[in-house]
Design a protein around this motif. Sequence first.
Motif, mmCIF file in Angstrom:
data_model
loop_
_atom_site.group_PDB
_atom_site.id
_atom_site.type_symbol
_atom_site.label_atom_id
_atom_site.label_comp_id
_atom_site.label_asym_id
_atom_site.label_seq_id
_atom_site.Cartn_x
_atom_site.Cartn_y
_atom_site.Cartn_z
ATOM 1 N N GLU A 13 0.826 -1.212 0.000
ATOM 2 C CA GLU A 13 0.000 0.000 0.000
ATOM 3 C C GLU A 13 0.856 1.256 0.000
ATOM 4 O OE1 GLU A 13 -3.584 0.259 0.880
ATOM 5 O OE2 GLU A 13 -3.989 -1.843 1.273
ATOM 6 N N GLU A 14 0.351 2.293 -0.599
ATOM 7 C CA GLU A 14 1.002 3.605 -0.563
ATOM 8 C C GLU A 14 0.544 4.282 0.718
ATOM 9 O OE1 GLU A 14 3.165 6.294 -0.568
ATOM 10 O OE2 GLU A 14 3.426 5.325 -2.508
ATOM 11 N N THR A 19 -0.375 11.714 -3.712
ATOM 12 C CA THR A 19 -0.171 13.087 -4.163
ATOM 13 C C THR A 19 0.326 13.934 -2.998
ATOM 14 O OG1 THR A 19 -2.406 13.812 -3.562
ATOM 15 C CG2 THR A 19 -2.120 12.863 -5.789
ATOM 16 N N VAL A 20 0.784 15.125 -3.313
ATOM 17 C CA VAL A 20 1.233 16.044 -2.266
ATOM 18 C C VAL A 20 0.089 16.339 -1.308
ATOM 19 C CG1 VAL A 20 2.057 18.382 -1.833
ATOM 20 C CG2 VAL A 20 3.014 17.076 -3.719
ATOM 21 N N ARG A 23 -0.498 13.320 0.930
ATOM 22 C CA ARG A 23 0.591 13.243 1.910
ATOM 23 C C ARG A 23 0.401 14.284 3.011
ATOM 24 N NH1 ARG A 23 6.070 10.946 1.200
ATOM 25 N NH2 ARG A 23 7.053 11.348 3.192
ATOM 26 N N GLY A 24 -0.036 15.464 2.624
ATOM 27 C CA GLY A 24 -0.297 16.504 3.615
ATOM 28 C C GLY A 24 -1.363 16.090 4.618
ATOM 29 N N VAL A 25 -2.417 15.446 4.139
ATOM 30 C CA VAL A 25 -3.481 15.000 5.041
ATOM 31 C C VAL A 25 -2.981 13.868 5.935
ATOM 32 C CG1 VAL A 25 -5.823 14.052 5.173
ATOM 33 C CG2 VAL A 25 -5.285 15.760 3.443
ATOM 34 N N ALA A 78 -7.078 9.966 6.492
ATOM 35 C CA ALA A 78 -6.523 10.906 5.514
ATOM 36 C C ALA A 78 -7.356 11.001 4.245
ATOM 37 C CB ALA A 78 -5.088 10.520 5.167
ATOM 38 N N GLY A 79 -8.408 10.247 4.159
ATOM 39 C CA GLY A 79 -9.251 10.255 2.963
ATOM 40 C C GLY A 79 -9.813 8.872 2.728
#
Length: 136
Positions: A13-14, A19-20, A23-25, A78-79
């Motif tokens: 898993e990533e 995306t930036v 990653r920020g979240v 994070a989403g």
Amino acid sequence: MRFYAEKYRSQGEELMGRTVEERGVVEQWLEVEAHNFHPPAYNLALHVLFATMLGVTSDPNKVLNIYDERQSNTKYLAGDFFSLADISHLPFLEYVVNKIEKGYLIKERKHVSAWWDDISNRPSWKKVLQLYKAPI
């Protein structure tokens, strides 16, 4: 955790986001865990462990209400993707649910409960628990 997520990025898993923005979240929720979730969860665990000796009644952890609201909009912290932010919550939630048997704090919150069921039933977490219980 960040080191291993980066080192083994191509093997599953990533966990840091694709995306930036993602990653920020992820980073945001890692900070929330470190500063807003971990301290009250730790205090809750201590409170539950020592409350009976002190004659104090345990209070549910109000921070979980914020998590429940957040997860009414997203599957994971994070989403809609599993990330390091979710992983960072597993140890203390495992402790609260299964070691001090306060799973009702999770189960009485619909979205947190669904999230917990999802992340705690992942094969990788099951493997961690098996390794933890294995004799050295």
